[in-house]
Design a protein around this motif. Sequence first.
Motif, PDB file in Angstrom:
ATOM      1  N   ARG A 143      39.546 -13.674 100.300  1.00 25.00           N
ATOM      2  CA  ARG A 143      39.992 -13.726  98.896  1.00 25.00           C
ATOM      3  C   ARG A 143      41.349 -12.805  99.117  1.00 25.00           C
ATOM      4  N   THR A 144      42.695 -13.536  98.946  1.00 21.87           N
ATOM      5  CA  THR A 144      43.808 -12.877  98.639  1.00 21.87           C
ATOM      6  C   THR A 144      44.748 -13.564  97.694  1.00 21.87           C
ATOM      7  N   HIS A 187      49.908  -9.830 102.517  1.00 15.93           N
ATOM      8  CA  HIS A 187      48.302  -9.909 102.541  1.00 15.93           C
ATOM      9  C   HIS A 187      47.819 -11.414 102.943  1.00 15.93           C
ATOM     10  N   TYR A 188      48.634 -12.445 102.490  1.00 16.30           N
ATOM     11  CA  TYR A 188      48.147 -13.693 102.872  1.00 16.30           C
ATOM     12  C   TYR A 188      48.424 -13.988 104.425  1.00 16.30           C
ATOM     13  N   TYR A 189      49.544 -13.464 104.916  1.00 15.84           N
ATOM     14  CA  TYR A 189      49.531 -13.777 106.532  1.00 15.84           C
ATOM     15  C   TYR A 189      48.613 -13.054 107.217  1.00 15.84           C
ATOM     16  N   ILE A 220      32.244 -21.544 112.762  1.00 12.46           N
ATOM     17  CA  ILE A 220      32.199 -20.945 111.403  1.00 12.46           C
ATOM     18  C   ILE A 220      33.136 -21.572 110.380  1.00 12.46           C
ATOM     19  N   ASP A 221      32.598 -21.802 109.219  1.00 11.02           N
ATOM     20  CA  ASP A 221      33.392 -22.369 108.069  1.00 11.02           C
ATOM     21  C   ASP A 221      34.164 -21.278 107.245  1.00 11.02           C
ATOM     22  N   ILE A 222      35.229 -21.266 107.105  1.00 16.79           N
ATOM     23  CA  ILE A 222      36.142 -20.352 106.564  1.00 16.79           C
ATOM     24  C   ILE A 222      36.850 -21.062 105.259  1.00 16.79           C
ATOM     25  N   LYS A 223      36.823 -20.265 104.271  1.00 19.84           N
ATOM     26  CA  LYS A 223      37.491 -20.912 102.874  1.00 19.84           C
ATOM     27  C   LYS A 223      38.058 -19.750 102.294  1.00 19.84           C
ATOM     28  N   PHE A 224      39.424 -20.136 101.797  1.00 22.37           N
ATOM     29  CA  PHE A 224      40.079 -19.249 101.110  1.00 22.37           C
ATOM     30  C   PHE A 224      40.057 -19.591  99.454  1.00 22.37           C
ATOM     31  N   ASN A 261      40.139 -24.801 104.228  1.00 21.45           N
ATOM     32  CA  ASN A 261      39.963 -25.342 102.800  1.00 21.45           C
ATOM     33  C   ASN A 261      40.381 -24.114 101.839  1.00 21.45           C
ATOM     34  N   PHE A 262      40.583 -24.541 100.672  1.00 17.84           N
ATOM     35  CA  PHE A 262      40.994 -23.238  99.895  1.00 17.84           C
ATOM     36  C   PHE A 262      40.517 -23.839  98.112  1.00 17.84           C
ATOM     37  N   THR A 263      40.495 -22.707  97.477  1.00 14.48           N
ATOM     38  CA  THR A 263      40.301 -23.012  95.857  1.00 14.48           C
ATOM     39  C   THR A 263      41.330 -22.130  95.290  1.00 14.48           C
TER      40      THR A 263
END
Length: 324
Positions: free
Chosen positions: A7-8, A18-20, A36-40, A56-58
Amino acid sequence: MKKIVIRTLGGKGIGYGHYYRCLSLAKAIKLIDKNIDIKFIINKDLMSLIENTDFNFTISEDLTEDMKIIKNLDIDLFIFDSYIGDDNYLRAIKEKTKLMLIDDNNDIYDSSIPDIIYNGNIHAEKLGYSNVEGQIKLLGSKYLIMKEEYWNCNVDENLDKGGILITTGGTDEHGIVIKILGEIKDLNVNVKVIIGPGYADDYIKKIEEKKTDNVELIYKPSSLKKYISSSRIIITAGGSTVYEALLQRSIPILFSIADNQDLICKELNDLGIRYLGKYPDIWYSRLVDIINNLNSNSTSDLHSSVFDLVTGKGVLSIAKLLIK
């Protein structure tokens, strides 16, 4: 499959650091373990950037919505990198899953809350983080998260460096670039200016009006590496770019535009790096004397130990530890 949520937030008014930083960490984790599954979870200002990645992102502008988003997710680790949360937010996340806090100054959150506390700045170990049994601390420049292009960076010490690079990061809401250009306009030196992704169109036009024959404008580059490596002096805010400059043995001249940059600037200033002060009290009139002084000395004579503070491989060490 193990699941990580990052979360950023970022964009105008916040910046993109923060994002980079989070993106680099995510890439390092996937490099070590592709399963490993990574979601933002990000705000909409970052959508155009993350769409160019494989993650993937929300989209969510409100941290209070985060628990609803992750409620039904089977998460192994939640990584948080933002200044706009609070301790109640951290505690709520920790009730759901393991929590890693990416921090800079130990001045916003109760550092005893997260399972993992990260601070890759050179001053991190002086900040008095709480001693908590079982907590993992990743502190200091050996853990510094840098972009992928620096993970195996071999510096050519024979590279012919020259000129000045000016960068304020993703934005320049205070008009610092124009003030710097005005101050150094009579120097006989080539200058490159980075136009960040958050620069307003009308401000870019003002910079273009100040441009002279010895000034090159670099518009919204995806990487600063080649511009830093070819420049002898880097005039920059005290954020992540200063570490990129040191890794490539370019000489920074620092200013601060945010509270989280103050301690970095102070620490490096104590080690001999020139510091112009913090906005709105940046001492632009010192620039010409500082540049002339640096140009009259060889790089090898200047704060040689400072160049060895960073290696670029810190994020890979973190990724291995997290996966373990």
